[in-house]
Motif scaffolding. Structure first.
Motif, PDB file in Angstrom:
ATOM      1  N   ASP A 149       0.828  -1.200   0.000  1.00 10.65           N
ATOM      2  CA  ASP A 149       0.000   0.000   0.000  1.00 10.65           C
ATOM      3  C   ASP A 149       0.874   1.266   0.000  1.00 10.65           C
ATOM      4  O   ASP A 149       0.636   2.206  -0.757  1.00 10.65           O
ATOM      5  CB  ASP A 149      -0.905  -0.061   1.240  1.00 10.65           C
ATOM      6  N   LEU A 177       2.517   1.702  -3.463  1.00  5.77           N
ATOM      7  CA  LEU A 177       1.601   2.140  -4.523  1.00  5.77           C
ATOM      8  C   LEU A 177       1.186   3.593  -4.343  1.00  5.77           C
ATOM      9  O   LEU A 177       0.749   4.249  -5.295  1.00  5.77           O
ATOM     10  CB  LEU A 177       0.369   1.233  -4.572  1.00  5.77           C
ATOM     11  N   ASN A 178       1.321   4.092  -3.125  1.00  3.30           N
ATOM     12  CA  ASN A 178       0.983   5.500  -2.874  1.00  3.30           C
ATOM     13  C   ASN A 178       2.189   6.432  -2.974  1.00  3.30           C
ATOM     14  O   ASN A 178       2.035   7.640  -2.799  1.00  3.30           O
ATOM     15  CB  ASN A 178       0.301   5.637  -1.516  1.00  3.30           C
ATOM     16  N   ALA A 179       3.363   5.858  -3.208  1.00  5.66           N
ATOM     17  CA  ALA A 179       4.575   6.679  -3.406  1.00  5.66           C
ATOM     18  C   ALA A 179       4.720   6.884  -4.908  1.00  5.66           C
ATOM     19  O   ALA A 179       5.412   6.129  -5.593  1.00  5.66           O
ATOM     20  CB  ALA A 179       5.792   5.972  -2.822  1.00  5.66           C
ATOM     21  N   HIS A 180       4.065   7.884  -5.438  1.00  8.05           N
ATOM     22  CA  HIS A 180       3.911   7.969  -6.892  1.00  8.05           C
ATOM     23  C   HIS A 180       5.203   8.310  -7.637  1.00  8.05           C
ATOM     24  O   HIS A 180       5.263   8.150  -8.856  1.00  8.05           O
ATOM     25  CB  HIS A 180       2.796   8.971  -7.234  1.00  8.05           C
ATOM     26  N   HIS A 181       6.211   8.763  -6.918  1.00  9.79           N
ATOM     27  CA  HIS A 181       7.489   9.064  -7.593  1.00  9.79           C
ATOM     28  C   HIS A 181       8.336   7.796  -7.774  1.00  9.79           C
ATOM     29  O   HIS A 181       9.371   7.845  -8.424  1.00  9.79           O
ATOM     30  CB  HIS A 181       8.290  10.088  -6.769  1.00  9.79           C
ATOM     31  N   ASP A 190       9.144   4.031  -9.076  1.00 11.73           N
ATOM     32  CA  ASP A 190       8.814   2.961 -10.016  1.00 11.73           C
ATOM     33  C   ASP A 190       8.999   1.629  -9.270  1.00 11.73           C
ATOM     34  O   ASP A 190       9.730   1.567  -8.265  1.00 11.73           O
ATOM     35  CB  ASP A 190       9.763   3.054 -11.216  1.00 11.73           C
ATOM     36  N   TYR A 191       8.395   0.569  -9.767  1.00 12.20           N
ATOM     37  CA  TYR A 191       8.445  -0.684  -8.989  1.00 12.20           C
ATOM     38  C   TYR A 191       8.177  -1.888  -9.864  1.00 12.20           C
ATOM     39  O   TYR A 191       7.700  -1.783 -11.006  1.00 12.20           O
ATOM     40  CB  TYR A 191       7.397  -0.648  -7.859  1.00 12.20           C
ATOM     41  N   LYS A 243       0.652  -2.413 -11.501  1.00 10.34           N
ATOM     42  CA  LYS A 243       0.827  -2.357 -12.961  1.00 10.34           C
ATOM     43  C   LYS A 243       1.817  -3.405 -13.455  1.00 10.34           C
ATOM     44  O   LYS A 243       1.795  -3.791 -14.613  1.00 10.34           O
ATOM     45  CB  LYS A 243       1.351  -0.968 -13.390  1.00 10.34           C
TER      46      LYS A 243
END
Ligand code: SF4
Length: 201
Positions: free
Chosen positions: A146, A149-153, A155-156, A185
Motif C-alpha cells: 500500500d 503504490l501511494n509513493a507515486h514518484h 517505479d516498482y 501495474k
C-alpha cells in the motif's frame, strides 16, 4: 553504518534499465524455504565491508554507474538504511531497493530516497505463513504494498516466487486478481530455485 554481507560491483539486471552496483545487507527475520541468499539471513555475523570502503568504491564509479541497489537479506532490517541511502544519493546515484516489505514503518522512511523498488509479494496475504513461517507476515507485506503504490514518484516491480509445493494455481490466480485490484501495474512470477543441503543452488 550498514551490516553488509557483500557487494556486486556491476549488474545490468537488478535495477531495470540501469547499470548498478549491489550492496547485500545482512540479516532477515523471515524463513522462506526457497530463500535465494540463505547465507545472508543471520544477524550475528560481522559486516564483511566497512562503510568507508563502500563509499570509496562508489566515489570511484561516479559517471560509470547509474545506480546502487540495496538488496539482501532484508535491507529494511538495517536501522541506518535512510542515512546510507542519502549518502549514496548525494554522490549522484539513483537508488533501488529489493525488499519483502517486512517492516512497513521503515519502508515509509526510505521511500523518499528511492527511485525503484522490487517488492516480493510471496502469496495471497492470508497464506503468507506457509512461505515465511511467521504469523502476521502477510499484514506487513500488504501494508508495504500500500505504501509503495501511494509513493507515486517510485517505479516498482512486484515479484512472486512460485514454489509449486507451497503455492497452487488457485493461489497464484487469487494473488494476481487481488494485486490488479490494488492497482499493481507490473507483477512478475519467478521460478523457484531451492538451495541444496549445503546452501548452494
Ligand atoms: S524474506 Fe527474502 S531474504 Fe528473507 S528469508 Fe524470505 S527470501 Fe530470504
Amino acid at each position: 553504518m550498514l551490516q553488509l554481507g557483500g557487494l556486486v560491483p556491476l549488474t545490468s539486471i537488478d535495477f531495470p534499465g540501469h547499470l548498478a552496483a549491489v550492496l547485500f545487507c545482512q540479516g532477515c527475520p523471515w524463513h522462506c524455504s526457497y530463500c535465494h541468499n540463505p547465507h545472508l539471513l543471520r544477524t550475528d555475523v560481522p559486516s564483511t565491508l566497512e562503510w568507508g570502503e563502500v563509499m570509496r568504491f562508489l566515489q570511484e564509479r561516479v559517471g560509470f554507474l547509474d545506480g546502487v541497489v540495496f538488496s539482501g537479506g532484508e535491507p529494511l532490517l538495517q536501522p541506518r538504511l535512510p542515512e546510507a541511502m542519502q549518502a549514496v544519493k548525494a554522490l549522484g546515484f539513483k537508488i533501488a531497493l529489493h525488499t519483502a516489505g517486512i517492516m512497513p514503518a521503515r519502508l515509509a522512511k526510505v521511500l523518499p530516497y528511492v527511485d525503484w523498488v522490487g517488492l516480493d509479494i510471496k502469496a495471497p496475504f492470508h497464506a503468507y505463513k506457509r512461505i515465511t513461517g511467521l504469523a502476521g507476515s502477510g499484514h506487513k507485506a500488504a501494508e508495504s504494498l500500500d505504501l509503495l503504490l501511494n509513493a507515486h514518484h517510485v517505479d516498482y516491480e512486484i515479484r512472486t516466487t512460485v514454489d509449486p509445493t507451497l503455492l497452487g494455481k488457485a493461489d497464484i490466480e487469487q494473488l494476481a486478481v487481488s494485486l490488479a485490484k490494488c492497482g499493481v501495474k507490473r507483477h512478475v512470477l519467478q521460478t523457484c530455485q531451492k538451495p541444496d543441503k549445503s546452501g548452494m543452488f
